[in-house]
Design a protein around this motif. Structure first.
Motif, PDB file in Angstrom:
ATOM      1  N   PRO A  44     -40.469 -92.979  17.244  1.00 26.25           N
ATOM      2  CA  PRO A  44     -40.155 -92.976  15.808  1.00 26.25           C
ATOM      3  C   PRO A  44     -40.772 -91.803  15.048  1.00 26.25           C
ATOM      4  CG  PRO A  44     -40.937 -95.136  16.531  1.00 26.25           C
ATOM      5  CD  PRO A  44     -41.255 -94.171  17.614  1.00 26.25           C
ATOM      6  N   LEU A  45     -41.758 -91.125  15.651  1.00 22.43           N
ATOM      7  CA  LEU A  45     -42.501 -90.090  14.949  1.00 22.43           C
ATOM      8  C   LEU A  45     -41.986 -88.679  15.211  1.00 22.43           C
ATOM      9  CD1 LEU A  45     -46.150 -91.328  15.699  1.00 22.43           C
ATOM     10  CD2 LEU A  45     -44.703 -91.921  13.757  1.00 22.43           C
ATOM     11  N   CYS A  46     -41.432 -88.455  16.388  1.00 20.30           N
ATOM     12  CA  CYS A  46     -41.196 -87.095  16.864  1.00 20.30           C
ATOM     13  C   CYS A  46     -39.741 -86.656  16.712  1.00 20.30           C
ATOM     14  CB  CYS A  46     -41.604 -86.973  18.330  1.00 20.30           C
ATOM     15  SG  CYS A  46     -43.378 -87.210  18.596  1.00 20.30           S
ATOM     16  N   SER A  47     -39.562 -85.399  16.357  1.00 22.06           N
ATOM     17  CA  SER A  47     -38.213 -84.835  16.297  1.00 22.06           C
ATOM     18  C   SER A  47     -37.693 -84.544  17.695  1.00 22.06           C
ATOM     19  CB  SER A  47     -38.205 -83.553  15.458  1.00 22.06           C
ATOM     20  OG  SER A  47     -39.085 -82.581  16.006  1.00 22.06           O
ATOM     21  N   GLU A  48     -38.601 -84.326  18.635  1.00 29.75           N
ATOM     22  CA  GLU A  48     -38.199 -84.032  20.011  1.00 29.75           C
ATOM     23  C   GLU A  48     -39.211 -84.623  20.984  1.00 29.75           C
ATOM     24  OE1 GLU A  48     -36.520 -80.157  22.493  1.00 29.75           O
ATOM     25  OE2 GLU A  48     -38.015 -79.853  20.918  1.00 29.75           O
ATOM     26  N   LEU A  49     -38.712 -85.252  22.046  1.00 31.40           N
ATOM     27  CA  LEU A  49     -39.545 -85.732  23.137  1.00 31.40           C
ATOM     28  C   LEU A  49     -38.907 -85.297  24.453  1.00 31.40           C
ATOM     29  CD1 LEU A  49     -39.365 -88.362  20.934  1.00 31.40           C
ATOM     30  CD2 LEU A  49     -41.076 -89.227  22.521  1.00 31.40           C
ATOM     31  N   ARG A  50     -39.675 -84.626  25.278  1.00 31.35           N
ATOM     32  CA  ARG A  50     -39.182 -84.211  26.595  1.00 31.35           C
ATOM     33  C   ARG A  50     -40.037 -84.869  27.666  1.00 31.35           C
ATOM     34  NH1 ARG A  50     -37.609 -77.749  26.085  1.00 31.35           N
ATOM     35  NH2 ARG A  50     -36.336 -77.957  24.206  1.00 31.35           N
ATOM     36  N   TYR A  61     -43.716 -83.880  26.390  1.00 30.58           N
ATOM     37  CA  TYR A  61     -43.878 -82.688  25.554  1.00 30.58           C
ATOM     38  C   TYR A  61     -43.263 -83.050  24.210  1.00 30.58           C
ATOM     39  CZ  TYR A  61     -43.649 -77.726  24.206  1.00 30.58           C
ATOM     40  OH  TYR A  61     -43.800 -76.513  23.575  1.00 30.58           O
ATOM     41  N   LEU A  62     -44.120 -83.208  23.194  1.00 24.95           N
ATOM     42  CA  LEU A  62     -43.715 -83.768  21.917  1.00 24.95           C
ATOM     43  C   LEU A  62     -43.609 -82.681  20.848  1.00 24.95           C
ATOM     44  CD1 LEU A  62     -46.409 -86.609  21.859  1.00 24.95           C
ATOM     45  CD2 LEU A  62     -44.134 -86.749  22.885  1.00 24.95           C
ATOM     46  N   GLY A  90     -42.931 -80.112  13.641  1.00 25.74           N
ATOM     47  CA  GLY A  90     -42.934 -78.710  14.041  1.00 25.74           C
ATOM     48  C   GLY A  90     -44.064 -78.314  14.970  1.00 25.74           C
ATOM     49  N   GLN A  91     -45.024 -79.202  15.211  1.00 24.78           N
ATOM     50  CA  GLN A  91     -46.142 -78.887  16.096  1.00 24.78           C
ATOM     51  C   GLN A  91     -45.873 -79.450  17.487  1.00 24.78           C
ATOM     52  OE1 GLN A  91     -49.995 -80.692  15.157  1.00 24.78           O
ATOM     53  NE2 GLN A  91     -51.049 -78.875  15.931  1.00 24.78           N
ATOM     54  N   HIS A  92     -46.022 -78.602  18.517  1.00 23.89           N
ATOM     55  CA  HIS A  92     -45.819 -79.033  19.903  1.00 23.89           C
ATOM     56  C   HIS A  92     -47.124 -79.633  20.440  1.00 23.89           C
ATOM     57  CE1 HIS A  92     -41.966 -77.154  19.758  1.00 23.89           C
ATOM     58  NE2 HIS A  92     -42.468 -75.932  19.644  1.00 23.89           N
ATOM     59  N   ILE A  93     -46.985 -80.734  21.169  1.00 25.47           N
ATOM     60  CA  ILE A  93     -48.140 -81.479  21.678  1.00 25.47           C
ATOM     61  C   ILE A  93     -47.888 -81.865  23.128  1.00 25.47           C
ATOM     62  CG2 ILE A  93     -49.576 -83.547  21.395  1.00 25.47           C
ATOM     63  CD1 ILE A  93     -48.508 -83.614  18.439  1.00 25.47           C
ATOM     64  N   LEU A  94     -48.884 -81.663  23.957  1.00 23.01           N
ATOM     65  CA  LEU A  94     -48.821 -82.057  25.362  1.00 23.01           C
ATOM     66  C   LEU A  94     -49.404 -83.455  25.503  1.00 23.01           C
ATOM     67  CD1 LEU A  94     -47.839 -80.219  27.700  1.00 23.01           C
ATOM     68  CD2 LEU A  94     -50.241 -79.839  28.268  1.00 23.01           C
ATOM     69  N   CYS A  95     -48.779 -84.290  26.324  1.00 23.11           N
ATOM     70  CA  CYS A  95     -49.224 -85.681  26.438  1.00 23.11           C
ATOM     71  C   CYS A  95     -49.141 -86.142  27.889  1.00 23.11           C
ATOM     72  CB  CYS A  95     -48.351 -86.555  25.544  1.00 23.11           C
ATOM     73  SG  CYS A  95     -48.754 -88.312  25.615  1.00 23.11           S
ATOM     74  N   GLU A  96     -50.262 -86.614  28.412  1.00 24.31           N
ATOM     75  CA  GLU A  96     -50.314 -87.191  29.750  1.00 24.31           C
ATOM     76  C   GLU A  96     -50.699 -88.658  29.667  1.00 24.31           C
ATOM     77  OE1 GLU A  96     -50.375 -86.186  33.495  1.00 24.31           O
ATOM     78  OE2 GLU A  96     -48.685 -85.420  32.378  1.00 24.31           O
TER      79      GLU A  96
END
Length: 238
Positions: free
Chosen positions: A60-66, A79-80, A84-90
């Motif tokens: 619900p928060l992100c414009s893009e989720l990969r 990869y969120l 406009g800010q890219h964030i790495l998530c493990e």
């Protein structure tokens, strides 16, 4: 003869979760259920499920989720893009030792089969007393440290905020208090481990009973969230 996968068996008693995953993958163009269906090992299945539940949290928060996005020779779980800010998530699934974990999983499978065959019959369980062991959260071989070390070069090269999302099994008894003690304060892991302090922007914990999420921000991280995104995460968790 019809065969059932681990995913079929698990999701049969969780129609709301199944519908949420189907809706999520349609909306984002992902192949999540296929990934679950392909898991033939129960431990790997629950690790994959933890990854998907993390995606559902951020959706619900992100414009893009990969998902499993290829980046510099590695494939981070998520990869969120958030404002406009890219964030790495493990995602880190925390289990008890393998033999104990497999025994608990098999016990839960038996309970689910009983529920299917005996709808409406209440189940009453008793568990043995068990002391909490957080040893596998720390030390040189820590799973948390491994996650940071694996992506350290990518984090620095691309100047990315980095989240580790912890999903403990109920049998570990790892909860919000444990992670608070482990991560926060003058003697917490954020303060005492040089690389963790520098490269891990925050840790998110998904509780094993309610599924509620808790965020542990690292104020010393080199690559921080924007003020706007810090506020978004905090408000989302209220």
């Amino acid at each position: 003869m019809e065969t059932h996968t681990i995913a079929d068996e698990f999701l049969e008693t969780k129609p709301e979760l199944l519908d949420a995953i189907k809706s999520f993958e349609r909306r984002r163009g992902l192949s999540l259920l296929r990934n679950l269906q392909e898991q033939e090992n129960t431990i790997n299945f629950f690790s994959t499920l933890a990854e998907i539940r993390t995606g559902l949290f951020f959706d619900p928060l992100c414009s893009e989720l990969r998902y499993n996005f290829p980046l510099d020779g590695k494939r981070p779980d998520w990869y969120l893009t958030l404002n406009g800010q890219h964030i790495l998530c493990e995602v880190l699934r925390l289990n008890t030792p393998e033999e104990e974990c497999e025994a608990n999983i098999e016990r839960n499978r038996e309970l689910r089969r009983f529920q299917i065959e005996n709808p409406g019959v209440p189940i009453l369980e008793y568990g043995e007393a068990k002391s909490i062991d957080t040893a596998f959260l720390c030390g040189a071989q820590s799973k948390l440290q491994f996650k940071e070390a694996k992506y350290r070069n990518i984090i620095e090269r691309h100047q990315l905020p980095f989240f580790i999302c912890v999903n403990p099994s109920v049998e570990t008894y790892i909860n919000e208090i444990d992670l608070t003690d482990f991560l926060m304060g003058r003697h917490g892991f954020f303060a005492t481990d040089e690389y963790f302090r520098r490269y891990v922007t925050g840790v998110l914990l998904q509780g094993y009973f309610t599924g509620q999420w808790v965020y542990f921000p690292n104020e010393k991280a080199q690559f921080a969230l924007t003020e706007e995104n810090e506020r978004v995460i905090e408000e989302w968790l209220l």
